[in-house]
Write an enzyme that holds these catalytic residues in place. Structure first.
Site, PDB file in Angstrom:
ATOM      1  N   SER A   7       0.835  -1.195   0.000  1.00  0.00           N
ATOM      2  CA  SER A   7       0.000   0.000   0.000  1.00  0.00           C
ATOM      3  C   SER A   7       0.875   1.251   0.000  1.00  0.00           C
ATOM      4  CB  SER A   7      -0.904   0.002   1.235  1.00  0.00           C
ATOM      5  OG  SER A   7      -1.499   1.275   1.358  1.00  0.00           O
ATOM      6  N   HIS A  30      -1.258  -1.230  -4.243  1.00  0.00           N
ATOM      7  CA  HIS A  30      -2.530  -0.869  -3.604  1.00  0.00           C
ATOM      8  C   HIS A  30      -2.568   0.639  -3.381  1.00  0.00           C
ATOM      9  CE1 HIS A  30      -6.044  -1.842  -1.047  1.00  0.00           C
ATOM     10  NE2 HIS A  30      -5.609  -0.891  -0.233  1.00  0.00           N
ATOM     11  N   ASP A  32      -4.695   3.732  -1.953  1.00  0.00           N
ATOM     12  CA  ASP A  32      -5.800   4.094  -1.061  1.00  0.00           C
ATOM     13  C   ASP A  32      -6.307   5.492  -1.374  1.00  0.00           C
ATOM     14  OD1 ASP A  32      -6.096   1.813   0.734  1.00  0.00           O
ATOM     15  OD2 ASP A  32      -4.052   2.283   1.366  1.00  0.00           O
ATOM     16  N   MET A  34      -8.873   8.313  -0.422  1.00  0.00           N
ATOM     17  CA  MET A  34      -9.716   8.728   0.718  1.00  0.00           C
ATOM     18  C   MET A  34     -10.206  10.146   0.491  1.00  0.00           C
ATOM     19  SD  MET A  34      -7.523   7.303   3.926  1.00  0.00           S
ATOM     20  CE  MET A  34      -6.671   5.717   3.876  1.00  0.00           C
ATOM     21  N   HIS A  63      -8.283   1.217  -4.010  1.00  0.00           N
ATOM     22  CA  HIS A  63      -9.226   1.006  -2.907  1.00  0.00           C
ATOM     23  C   HIS A  63      -9.880   2.347  -2.601  1.00  0.00           C
ATOM     24  CE1 HIS A  63      -9.625  -0.061   1.677  1.00  0.00           C
ATOM     25  NE2 HIS A  63     -10.795   0.054   1.087  1.00  0.00           N
ATOM     26  N   MET A  65     -12.017   4.635  -0.649  1.00  0.00           N
ATOM     27  CA  MET A  65     -12.689   4.888   0.632  1.00  0.00           C
ATOM     28  C   MET A  65     -13.347   6.250   0.507  1.00  0.00           C
ATOM     29  SD  MET A  65      -9.720   3.288   2.984  1.00  0.00           S
ATOM     30  CE  MET A  65      -8.589   3.407   1.598  1.00  0.00           C
ATOM     31  N   MET A 134     -11.886  -5.657   5.431  1.00  0.00           N
ATOM     32  CA  MET A 134     -11.010  -4.757   6.179  1.00  0.00           C
ATOM     33  C   MET A 134     -10.694  -5.377   7.542  1.00  0.00           C
ATOM     34  SD  MET A 134     -10.317  -2.183   4.264  1.00  0.00           S
ATOM     35  CE  MET A 134      -9.366  -1.322   5.521  1.00  0.00           C
ATOM     36  N   ASP A 172      -6.927  -6.301   4.364  1.00  0.00           N
ATOM     37  CA  ASP A 172      -6.247  -5.002   4.353  1.00  0.00           C
ATOM     38  C   ASP A 172      -6.316  -4.383   5.744  1.00  0.00           C
ATOM     39  OD1 ASP A 172      -5.219  -2.498   3.729  1.00  0.00           O
ATOM     40  OD2 ASP A 172      -6.949  -1.865   2.530  1.00  0.00           O
TER      41      ASP A 172
HETATM   42  C1  DX5 Z   1      -6.292   1.666   5.594  1.00  0.00           C
HETATM   43  C2  DX5 Z   1      -5.869   1.353   4.205  1.00  0.00           C
HETATM   44  C3  DX5 Z   1      -4.785   0.368   4.112  1.00  0.00           C
HETATM   45  C4  DX5 Z   1      -3.490   0.787   4.757  1.00  0.00           C
HETATM   46  C5  DX5 Z   1      -2.878  -0.441   5.347  1.00  0.00           C
HETATM   47  O1  DX5 Z   1      -7.506   2.331   5.583  1.00  0.00           O
HETATM   48  O2  DX5 Z   1      -6.954   0.845   3.455  1.00  0.00           O
HETATM   49  O3  DX5 Z   1      -4.551  -0.043   2.777  1.00  0.00           O
HETATM   50  O4  DX5 Z   1      -2.573   1.350   3.867  1.00  0.00           O
HETATM   51  O5  DX5 Z   1      -1.735  -0.073   6.046  1.00  0.00           O
HETATM   52  P1  DX5 Z   1      -1.055  -1.080   7.086  1.00  0.00           P
HETATM   53  O6  DX5 Z   1      -0.644  -2.288   6.308  1.00  0.00           O
HETATM   54  O7  DX5 Z   1       0.077  -0.302   7.624  1.00  0.00           O
HETATM   55  O8  DX5 Z   1      -2.112  -1.411   8.127  1.00  0.00           O
HETATM   56 ZN    ZN Z   2      -6.505  -0.067   1.484  1.00  0.00          ZN
END
Ligand code: DX5
Ligand code: ZN
Length: 227
Positions: A7, A30, A32, A34, A63, A65, A134, A172
């Protein structure tokens, strides 16, 4: 084969192309996304995904969010994502959205927050290429793995196998050397790792080690090799 998706949330955002290069042995990158509404954090959007897709040959696993994924998710396919994950809690019409993502040429994936059960979505599974469970509350990297999610991973694997689906099961949040074996043993086969990869002295070696751990645990659990 177990897939490891680092990620970039844990990477240096000022050097994204180099950070993508540092994990070249990864199956997917990956990403993220947000929006500060669905989760209390803000990261990046379509223009950065577009640039990143041009900068790396590793396929992007986006991903989302975000609120209103029905409206925004197709743009991430157009931006070059190979897989787009929306949250079912935010989607108005998850079946229509999954079909649209697939029709545009990407893998369609749906995510469940920790308090969202899998059972109401059993009939939707054939519409998906991946299901994301999650294992932390979404929003931040570096949180502690929620081991109370292991039964949900196991029940989801049983549903996938019961229907004979070719559906990847991704976890994740807090996935690291101490937790990846339990996830694999419960039936996960795609592992997102942020801090465990980018926080390691050698990210490429961290990926290899995580994959080896996952494969050993998967084989021991008897889930076999699915892809
Ligand atoms: C959290 C993200 C993850 C995050 C995971 O909301 O969706 O993808 O980057 O990070 P680690 O592996 O450090 O928990
Ligand atoms: Zn994620």
């Amino acid at each position: 084969m177990a897939q490891i998706n680092p990620s970039i949330l844990s990477a240096d955002f000022a050097r994204l192309a180099e950070e993508a290069e540092a994990v070249r042995g990864a199956d997917w990158l990956h990403v993220d996304v947000m929006d500060n509404h669905f989760v209390p954090n803000l990261t990046l959007g379509v223009p950065i995904v577009e640039s990143l897709a041009r900068a790396t040959s590793t396929p992007l696993d986006c991903h989302l969010m975000i609120e209103q994924p029905d409206r925004w998710a197709p743009q991430y396919v157009e931006a070059g994502a190979g897989s787009v994950t929306f949250h079912v809690e935010a989607a108005a019409a998850p079946v229509r959205l999954a079909r649209e993502i697939r029709a545009k040429g990407a893998r369609a994936s749906m995510a469940l927050k920790p308090a969202t059960p899998i059972e109401p979505y059993e009939d939707l599974l054939p519409e998906l290429d991946m299901l994301l469970i999650m294992t932390v509350e979404p929003g931040f990297g570096g949180q502690a793995f929620l081991d109370i999610m292991l039964p949900k991973i196991r029940r989801t694997r049983q549903l996938i196998d019961k229907h004979g689906l070719d559906l990847w099961l991704q976890v994740d949040g807090g996935v690291a050397p101490a937790t990846i074996e339990a996830c694999a043993e419960a039936g996960a086969d795609v592992f997102v790792a942020g801090s465990a990869v980018y926080g390691a002295a050698d990210p490429a070696e961290a990926i290899r080690a995580l994959r080896a751990q996952a494969e050993t645990a998967t084989a021991a659990a008897g889930w076999g090799c699915r892809h």
